[in-house]
Enzyme design. Structure first.
Site, PDB file in Angstrom:
ATOM      1  N   ASP A  28       0.848  -1.177   0.000  1.00 58.49           N
ATOM      2  CA  ASP A  28       0.000   0.000   0.000  1.00 58.49           C
ATOM      3  C   ASP A  28       0.894   1.240   0.000  1.00 58.49           C
ATOM      4  O   ASP A  28       2.066   1.175   0.370  1.00 58.49           O
ATOM      5  CB  ASP A  28      -0.899  -0.040   1.239  1.00 58.49           C
ATOM      6  CG  ASP A  28      -1.699   1.224   1.425  1.00 58.49           C
ATOM      7  OD1 ASP A  28      -2.461   1.579   0.516  1.00 58.49           O
ATOM      8  OD2 ASP A  28      -1.533   1.868   2.478  1.00 58.49           O
TER       9      ASP A  28
ATOM     10  N   ASP B 275      -0.246   5.193   0.805  1.00 54.79           N
ATOM     11  CA  ASP B 275      -0.525   6.120   1.904  1.00 54.79           C
ATOM     12  C   ASP B 275      -0.663   5.366   3.221  1.00 54.79           C
ATOM     13  O   ASP B 275      -1.503   4.471   3.336  1.00 54.79           O
ATOM     14  CB  ASP B 275      -1.818   6.891   1.640  1.00 54.79           C
ATOM     15  CG  ASP B 275      -1.756   7.770   0.408  1.00 54.79           C
ATOM     16  OD1 ASP B 275      -1.922   8.985   0.542  1.00 54.79           O
ATOM     17  OD2 ASP B 275      -1.533   7.235  -0.695  1.00 54.79           O
TER      18      ASP B 275
ATOM     19  N   ASP C   4      -1.688  -1.153   5.795  1.00 54.12           N
ATOM     20  CA  ASP C   4      -1.873  -0.534   7.111  1.00 54.12           C
ATOM     21  C   ASP C   4      -3.321  -0.504   7.553  1.00 54.12           C
ATOM     22  O   ASP C   4      -3.619   0.061   8.606  1.00 54.12           O
ATOM     23  CB  ASP C   4      -1.337   0.904   7.089  1.00 54.12           C
ATOM     24  CG  ASP C   4      -2.193   1.808   6.204  1.00 54.12           C
ATOM     25  OD1 ASP C   4      -2.401   1.459   5.024  1.00 54.12           O
ATOM     26  OD2 ASP C   4      -2.645   2.862   6.679  1.00 54.12           O
TER      27      ASP C   4
END
Length: 241
Positions: A18, A20, A182
């Site tokens: 991922d 961001d 995240d």
């Protein structure tokens, strides 16, 4: 899949990450763009921590959350007001990459993954118009063999489409691929695609503690993730068939 003990490295053929909240802390740029949008609309600005909690489902949903000051706004399928969306994108085009920084361990981790010869991909819900410049400005673009932005395919995360597409581009099986993210969306996308999943606890998780998710491992950094895996080469795959 159960969590992988530290003493037992996970053998994979590729790694997807991922953007961001996993590779880069982009909230300062997103907050600046949101503040500009709110000023354009004659509305009071929101604190940076509010923007941090709203990140995770792409810019249209971020705009809806900012306008309503509510996480729940993303559950409404209707699009955000076009003037607000246009304003945010205009400001973000200026702010994108200005203050975003890699999290600790990201560069060392990516270097280690590349040194293993692993193909790498980025899977993000950010639009390509912002993803590609951000990767270039941050110095991360050269690490990746494939980039899947949120508007490349019909369905973004948590749908597994982007992960499966990326695996196809890298000529690897999702079952031999690790997703590092995240958020709960990264977890569900990875699981639905059939990938292994590592999660970092420091990113943008929309108020949900990723440590409660049944991923393969919670890792403190991308560098630590690299220390927990090894590369399954094409020869090893052939010999095990």
């Amino acid at each position: 899949m159960s969590r992988v003990p530290v003493a037992e490295p996970l053998t994979v053929s590729a790694v997807l990450l991922d953007l961001d909240g996993t590779l880069l802390d982009t909230v300062p740029d997103l907050h600046a763009a949101a503040s500009g949008m709110l000023r354009d609309l004659g509305r009071p600005e929101l604190p940076l921590d509010s923007i941090r909690s709203y990140v995770g489902r792409g810019i249209p949903n971020l705009v809806k959350r900012v306008l309503s000051a509510s996480l729940a706004a993303a559950e409404d399928a209707s699009p955000p007001p076009q003037d607000a969306l246009d304003s945010f994108r205009r400001h973000y085009a200026v702010e994108n990459g200005r203050n975003s920084l890699p999290y600790p361990g990201v560069i060392a981790g990516l270097d280690a993954l590349k040194a293993m010869g692993l193909p790498l991909g980025v899977i993000t819900n950010k639009a390509a118009a912002f993803t590609l410049p951000l990767l270039e400005l941050s110095g991360l673009a050269a690490y990746f063999d494939v980039v899947v932005s949120g508007d490349l395919l019909p369905k973004p995360k948590p749908d597994p489409m982007g992960l499966i597409w990326a695996c196809g581009r890298m000529a690897v099986s999702p079952a031999d691929t690790l997703m590092i993210g995240d958020s709960v969306h990264d977890f569900h996308a990875g699981r639905a695609a059939g990938c292994h999943v590592f999660l970092v606890p420091y990113g943008y998780n929309e108020g949900q503690d990723v440590r409660n998710l049944d991923c393969d491992a919670i890792v403190p950094s991308v560098e630590n993730a690299a220390q927990r895996i090894r590369h399954r080469t094409a020869t090893q795959i052939k010999n095990s068939a």
